[in-house]
Write a protein that holds these residues in place. Sequence first.
Motif, PDB file in Angstrom:
ATOM      1  N   ARG A  95       0.842  -1.204   0.000  1.00  0.00           N
ATOM      2  CA  ARG A  95       0.000   0.000   0.000  1.00  0.00           C
ATOM      3  C   ARG A  95       0.878   1.255   0.000  1.00  0.00           C
ATOM      4  O   ARG A  95       0.631   2.206  -0.755  1.00  0.00           O
ATOM      5  CB  ARG A  95      -0.913  -0.012   1.222  1.00  0.00           C
ATOM      6  CG  ARG A  95      -1.853   1.187   1.285  1.00  0.00           C
ATOM      7  CD  ARG A  95      -2.596   1.228   2.611  1.00  0.00           C
ATOM      8  NE  ARG A  95      -3.435   2.422   2.712  1.00  0.00           N
ATOM      9  CZ  ARG A  95      -3.934   2.898   3.854  1.00  0.00           C
ATOM     10  NH1 ARG A  95      -3.680   2.245   5.003  1.00  0.00           N
ATOM     11  NH2 ARG A  95      -4.675   3.989   3.865  1.00  0.00           N
ATOM     12  N   GLU A  96       1.891   1.250   0.855  1.00  0.00           N
ATOM     13  CA  GLU A  96       2.795   2.409   0.904  1.00  0.00           C
ATOM     14  C   GLU A  96       3.445   2.660  -0.460  1.00  0.00           C
ATOM     15  O   GLU A  96       3.480   3.794  -0.954  1.00  0.00           O
ATOM     16  CB  GLU A  96       3.890   2.183   1.948  1.00  0.00           C
ATOM     17  CG  GLU A  96       4.874   3.351   2.044  1.00  0.00           C
ATOM     18  CD  GLU A  96       6.263   2.941   2.520  1.00  0.00           C
ATOM     19  OE1 GLU A  96       7.162   3.805   2.463  1.00  0.00           O
ATOM     20  OE2 GLU A  96       6.450   1.774   2.912  1.00  0.00           O
ATOM     21  N   ALA A  97       3.954   1.567  -1.075  1.00  0.00           N
ATOM     22  CA  ALA A  97       4.630   1.707  -2.364  1.00  0.00           C
ATOM     23  C   ALA A  97       3.682   2.207  -3.453  1.00  0.00           C
ATOM     24  O   ALA A  97       4.071   3.000  -4.313  1.00  0.00           O
ATOM     25  CB  ALA A  97       5.246   0.373  -2.771  1.00  0.00           C
ATOM     26  N   GLN A 110      12.662   4.365  -4.742  1.00  0.00           N
ATOM     27  CA  GLN A 110      13.430   4.249  -3.501  1.00  0.00           C
ATOM     28  C   GLN A 110      12.699   3.367  -2.489  1.00  0.00           C
ATOM     29  O   GLN A 110      13.317   2.566  -1.780  1.00  0.00           O
ATOM     30  CB  GLN A 110      13.697   5.639  -2.932  1.00  0.00           C
ATOM     31  CG  GLN A 110      14.680   6.448  -3.764  1.00  0.00           C
ATOM     32  CD  GLN A 110      14.753   7.906  -3.348  1.00  0.00           C
ATOM     33  OE1 GLN A 110      13.857   8.422  -2.661  1.00  0.00           O
ATOM     34  NE2 GLN A 110      15.812   8.592  -3.759  1.00  0.00           N
ATOM     35  N   THR A 111      11.367   3.512  -2.433  1.00  0.00           N
ATOM     36  CA  THR A 111      10.564   2.670  -1.537  1.00  0.00           C
ATOM     37  C   THR A 111      10.588   1.214  -1.980  1.00  0.00           C
ATOM     38  O   THR A 111      10.737   0.293  -1.169  1.00  0.00           O
ATOM     39  CB  THR A 111       9.114   3.180  -1.502  1.00  0.00           C
ATOM     40  OG1 THR A 111       9.107   4.514  -0.997  1.00  0.00           O
ATOM     41  CG2 THR A 111       8.239   2.305  -0.622  1.00  0.00           C
ATOM     42  N   LEU A 112      10.456   0.996  -3.297  1.00  0.00           N
ATOM     43  CA  LEU A 112      10.494  -0.367  -3.826  1.00  0.00           C
ATOM     44  C   LEU A 112      11.857  -1.017  -3.587  1.00  0.00           C
ATOM     45  O   LEU A 112      11.953  -2.221  -3.352  1.00  0.00           O
ATOM     46  CB  LEU A 112      10.182  -0.351  -5.323  1.00  0.00           C
ATOM     47  CG  LEU A 112       8.734  -0.005  -5.698  1.00  0.00           C
ATOM     48  CD1 LEU A 112       8.607   0.231  -7.200  1.00  0.00           C
ATOM     49  CD2 LEU A 112       7.779  -1.106  -5.248  1.00  0.00           C
ATOM     50  N   SER A 113      12.908  -0.215  -3.648  1.00  0.00           N
ATOM     51  CA  SER A 113      14.249  -0.735  -3.386  1.00  0.00           C
ATOM     52  C   SER A 113      14.364  -1.219  -1.945  1.00  0.00           C
ATOM     53  O   SER A 113      14.878  -2.319  -1.677  1.00  0.00           O
ATOM     54  CB  SER A 113      15.292   0.350  -3.661  1.00  0.00           C
ATOM     55  OG  SER A 113      16.588  -0.140  -3.463  1.00  0.00           O
ATOM     56  N   ARG A 114      13.849  -0.409  -1.018  1.00  0.00           N
ATOM     57  CA  ARG A 114      13.875  -0.792   0.400  1.00  0.00           C
ATOM     58  C   ARG A 114      13.020  -2.036   0.638  1.00  0.00           C
ATOM     59  O   ARG A 114      13.457  -2.987   1.300  1.00  0.00           O
ATOM     60  CB  ARG A 114      13.374   0.388   1.243  1.00  0.00           C
ATOM     61  CG  ARG A 114      12.998   0.029   2.665  1.00  0.00           C
ATOM     62  CD  ARG A 114      12.735   1.243   3.530  1.00  0.00           C
ATOM     63  NE  ARG A 114      11.873   2.236   2.938  1.00  0.00           N
ATOM     64  CZ  ARG A 114      10.537   2.190   2.921  1.00  0.00           C
ATOM     65  NH1 ARG A 114       9.901   1.133   3.426  1.00  0.00           N
ATOM     66  NH2 ARG A 114       9.838   3.180   2.398  1.00  0.00           N
ATOM     67  N   PHE A 115      11.817  -2.024   0.085  1.00  0.00           N
ATOM     68  CA  PHE A 115      10.898  -3.154   0.241  1.00  0.00           C
ATOM     69  C   PHE A 115      11.464  -4.400  -0.435  1.00  0.00           C
ATOM     70  O   PHE A 115      11.376  -5.516   0.094  1.00  0.00           O
ATOM     71  CB  PHE A 115       9.547  -2.762  -0.364  1.00  0.00           C
ATOM     72  CG  PHE A 115       8.439  -3.755  -0.155  1.00  0.00           C
ATOM     73  CD1 PHE A 115       8.526  -4.783   0.781  1.00  0.00           C
ATOM     74  CD2 PHE A 115       7.275  -3.656  -0.905  1.00  0.00           C
ATOM     75  CE1 PHE A 115       7.491  -5.688   0.965  1.00  0.00           C
ATOM     76  CE2 PHE A 115       6.232  -4.559  -0.729  1.00  0.00           C
ATOM     77  CZ  PHE A 115       6.336  -5.568   0.196  1.00  0.00           C
TER      78      PHE A 115
END
Length: 404
Positions: A95-97, A110-115
């Motif tokens: 949901r965040e991504a 950047q979020t997808l990389s962390r996730f």
Amino acid sequence: MLRRLCIIISIAVFCQVNSSLTLAQTKKPQQPTKFAPNPLEITRPDPLLPPLIDKQQLTLPELQSLERALDELNQEAAAKLQAGDQEAAFEIWNREARLRRYLGSLAQVQTLSRFGAIAWSRNASEQVRFITQRLQTIQKQAQKQKTLDLDLMRSLGEAYQSVRSPQLALAVYDQILTAVQQKQDAVAVVQTLTTMGELHLSWFDYPQAAASYERLLNLTATQSDRTSQLAYLQQLRYIYQQTKQVQPAVDVLKRIAEIYEQEDNLIKIPELKLAIGSNYEILAQENPSLLKEAFNNYQEAYLMGMRSRQYARAAEALQKLIALYRTQEQIDEALQTSQILIETQKQAVNYYGMMQAYDQIGQLYLERQEYPQALVAFQQGLELAQQLKHEETYFTQQIEKVSK
């Protein structure tokens, strides 16, 4: 009677067939199994978004409020994962991504990389696939733009590395390299090639890694940046060592030695000369004339080792020389070098090395059937063995053997 029975049987068979056909017509064909939909591509309304608002219409305060809410979602997901509820955590991160896209492609990548790094570490292969697919979609959209967004592309490269897709990452870095070369951005070219070299190396693609570091080396050939040159040469040395490319390894080692000689850094040279000598020994198996190069490099390693007071390195070089002399049946030279080795081990205060040297001298004299000299060498070795309380029985046996 018989005819009536046949009619009854025919009617029963007809009814059975008709019933089967009816069932076949009413039964729906089974649908083929499909992959689950990618949760990162869902576009349904979300409570965190203003109603009926397109992402281009979000005001700055709304964007800031959304960013704070998404940071909180990230923390909530991390807490769920910590508590052992991976399914709930991943649902929140998805949901965040999804919502990060309203903050821009870079923020979402950047979020997808962390996730992606978390999903990969948890062996969540399906989630990794979802993230990789979403990254590819963002990449295709970015490539349609007139000007390539280098920050976004670099972030995509890092994200592909997070989900362990080196080929996808390298394809991105190839595009970045082409773009920065066109802009004649020398610093960015070096940074990109370095990243590509490290990535190739981390996946054991030694030929491609070597190509990257060779290109980097060529870029610094006209510069006085010896630090960078040494770093690239050391990487090439490692690569050629791993791939057993002997001649390229020799060439690289010589270039490293030249740089240290120019800097008057004698401490580093003995080890390099030893490595060069060992490689020449391998090459000499096919070309015996190169054995002379091995001798020369071992002699230089000894001299440099003594000059820089690296007695252990000097002793190692002498051992290499003795072994070479023995293979060439040059016993006199091997004996003379063994005497030098004893003096070197004395300076190194290496009594164990001295004991081994006396044993070596004894064995050389035995080969020549010069028993008195062999006896003296083994007796000197025994004295050291008694001091060290090591190999005493061995030397005693050698003395008894020679005495007979």
